[in-house]
Design an enzyme around this catalytic site. Structure first.
Site, PDB file in Angstrom:
ATOM      1  N   SER A 234       0.849  -1.193   0.000  1.00 44.91           N
ATOM      2  CA  SER A 234       0.000   0.000   0.000  1.00 44.91           C
ATOM      3  C   SER A 234       0.884   1.242   0.000  1.00 44.91           C
ATOM      4  O   SER A 234       2.092   1.159  -0.176  1.00 44.91           O
ATOM      5  CB  SER A 234      -0.955  -0.010   1.194  1.00 44.91           C
ATOM      6  OG  SER A 234      -0.248   0.022   2.411  1.00 44.91           O
ATOM      7  N   HIS A 235       0.282   2.412   0.183  1.00 47.29           N
ATOM      8  CA  HIS A 235       0.998   3.683   0.057  1.00 47.29           C
ATOM      9  C   HIS A 235       0.921   4.432   1.380  1.00 47.29           C
ATOM     10  O   HIS A 235      -0.159   4.519   1.990  1.00 47.29           O
ATOM     11  CB  HIS A 235       0.355   4.521  -1.057  1.00 47.29           C
ATOM     12  CG  HIS A 235       1.174   5.684  -1.502  1.00 47.29           C
ATOM     13  ND1 HIS A 235       1.364   6.807  -0.724  1.00 47.29           N
ATOM     14  CD2 HIS A 235       1.855   5.905  -2.648  1.00 47.29           C
ATOM     15  CE1 HIS A 235       2.120   7.672  -1.376  1.00 47.29           C
ATOM     16  NE2 HIS A 235       2.435   7.145  -2.553  1.00 47.29           N
ATOM     17  N   PRO A 236       2.035   4.998   1.844  1.00 46.53           N
ATOM     18  CA  PRO A 236       1.992   5.688   3.142  1.00 46.53           C
ATOM     19  C   PRO A 236       1.188   6.973   3.131  1.00 46.53           C
ATOM     20  O   PRO A 236       0.720   7.414   4.182  1.00 46.53           O
ATOM     21  CB  PRO A 236       3.470   5.980   3.433  1.00 46.53           C
ATOM     22  CG  PRO A 236       4.129   5.999   2.107  1.00 46.53           C
ATOM     23  CD  PRO A 236       3.401   4.985   1.281  1.00 46.53           C
TER      24      PRO A 236
END
Length: 400
Positions: A234-236
């Site tokens: 996923s993306h921070p």
């Protein structure tokens, strides 16, 4: 500058000669791009051994996958640069060269008299690019630099992997980043030389290139809430963005702006009321409430197949993709439909090679052969004015 090069006039770099004192990945990927654009690239290799990347693996019918990828379209000249006779050969080569690229060990080219300071007075139009791990000066200047070490030093591993375990990117990211800046810098220097006639001394450090790629993470660490978290797939800083479970597997999608969120809620989740939920209404809120948001999404997907979810994502205009492995990319239908593959020759027979990402509307990249070790030694030396007897004497003395 060289006047006797084979030339295809429509290619952007036709008629230019590049001398490559290179090994491994960072310099070879840069010079291969120049070869693709029509430059004559002469690669200096150690007699009997060659670029050590030739031995990285034997995946391509006994040839190294790295070497096949990085060295098509180049001429291989074997030369033992430590032999006294090599100095004159190198001098003639430099005199007929537009661009010199090197990523040998720190100080190696200086010891051979091939520093920019030594060469520029005699060759004012020469463009010379020095590639190093950490740049000149500073406490790290003399340290060895491999891709893994630079990924760690520049922070890439701190943002790659799972929350528990940092990971190396699965490709030579630091080397590739460096090579891209090398090629773009050389092209800029060539444009400037076209206006002024002046050469240039370019310096590209792997640490600088990789740290540049960490740009937003650096700003986040310095001015935000500290270093970004590792989020695996996923993306921070974006949510939802990554892998989500379905009834029979998983889907990969991303939402990059708040305009897409209501459409996603209504058309994909079939829960339009979530669009106005204050926990999820903005990207900042969704990132802060990621766990609750992911729970709501995967609850909606729990009774749906991946195919149905993908159909809904497409219909709603939400970006999505597949989790392909390298073999699936090799056979990717989009690459095949757009005719992105060509055949190139190698010492072990023809292999497929992908066209460069940049396509010119009126001319195609060269896509030359992958050279055998020393395949062009005689022809390059002959082009420099050496006769057959001299070349044979060089060979007998172990110079080439």
């Amino acid at each position: 500058m060289p006047q006797d090069l084979p030339s295809a006039p429509d290619l952007p770099l036709a008629g230019l000669r590049v001398l490559a004192l290179e090994h491994a990945v960072a310099a070879p990927i840069a010079t291969r791009q120049l070869a693709d654009l029509g430059a004559e690239v002469i690669k200096i290799e150690r007699p009997g051994v060659g670029d050590f990347a030739r031995g990285y693996d034997g995946a391509v019918r006994g040839m190294s996958s790295f070497f096949v990828w990085l060295n098509r379209g180049k001429k291989s000249l074997t030369l033992d640069v430590k032999k006294p006779e090599a100095a004159e050969i190198l001098s003639r080569l430099v005199g007929a060269t537009d661009v010199l690229v090197q990523n040998w060990a720190p100080g190696a080219t200086e010891r051979l008299g091939l520093s920019y300071q030594a060469l520029a007075p005699r060759h004012p139009g020469l463009i010379l690019c020095d590639i190093s791990g950490y740049g000149e000066g500073g406490p790290y200047a003399g340290r060895k630099a491999y891709d893994l070490l630079i990924q760690a030093e520049a922070g890439l591993m701190s943002v790659t992997g799972t929350p528990e375990i940092p990971a190396r990117a699965g490709i030579s990211a630091a080397d590739i980043a460096t090579g891209m800046y090398v090629s773009s810098g050389i092209l800029g220097a060539l444009v400037r030389r076209g206006h002024s006639g002046a050469g240039a001394h370019l310096q590209v450090a792997m640490l600088d290139a990789m740290a540049e790629w960490l740009g937003n993470s650096l700003y986040h660490a310095a001015y935000g809430e500290g270093p970004p978290e590792r989020r695996a797939s996923s993306h921070p800083g974006l949510a939802p963005y990554g892998v989500h479970r379905t009834a029979d597997g998983q889907v990969i999608f991303g939402i990059q702006n708040d305009r897409e969120w209501p459409a996603f809620c209504a058309s994909v989740l079939l829960r339009p009321e979530l669009a106005a939920d204050p926990r999820f209404a903005t990207n900042i809120a969704r990132v802060r409430n990621r766990e609750a948001m992911t729970g709501a999404i995967e609850a909606a997907f729990a009774g749906l197949s991946s195919a149905i979810v993908t159909e809904r994502l497409e219909a709603a205009g939400i970006a999505n993709g597949r989790m392909n492995d390298a073999r699936e990319v090799w056979d990717h239908p989009q690459l095949r439909a757009r005719d992105r593959w060509r055949e190139v020759g190698t010492p072990v027979g023809p292999v497929r090679a992908m066209l460069p990402p940049v396509s010119f509307g009126d001319v195609e990249a060269v896509m030359g052969d992958v050279p055998a070790l020393g395949a062009h030694t005689d022809s390059v030396l002959a082009g420099l004015g050496y006769g057959p007897a001299q070349i044979e004497a060089f060979r007998a003395a172990g110079v080439v």
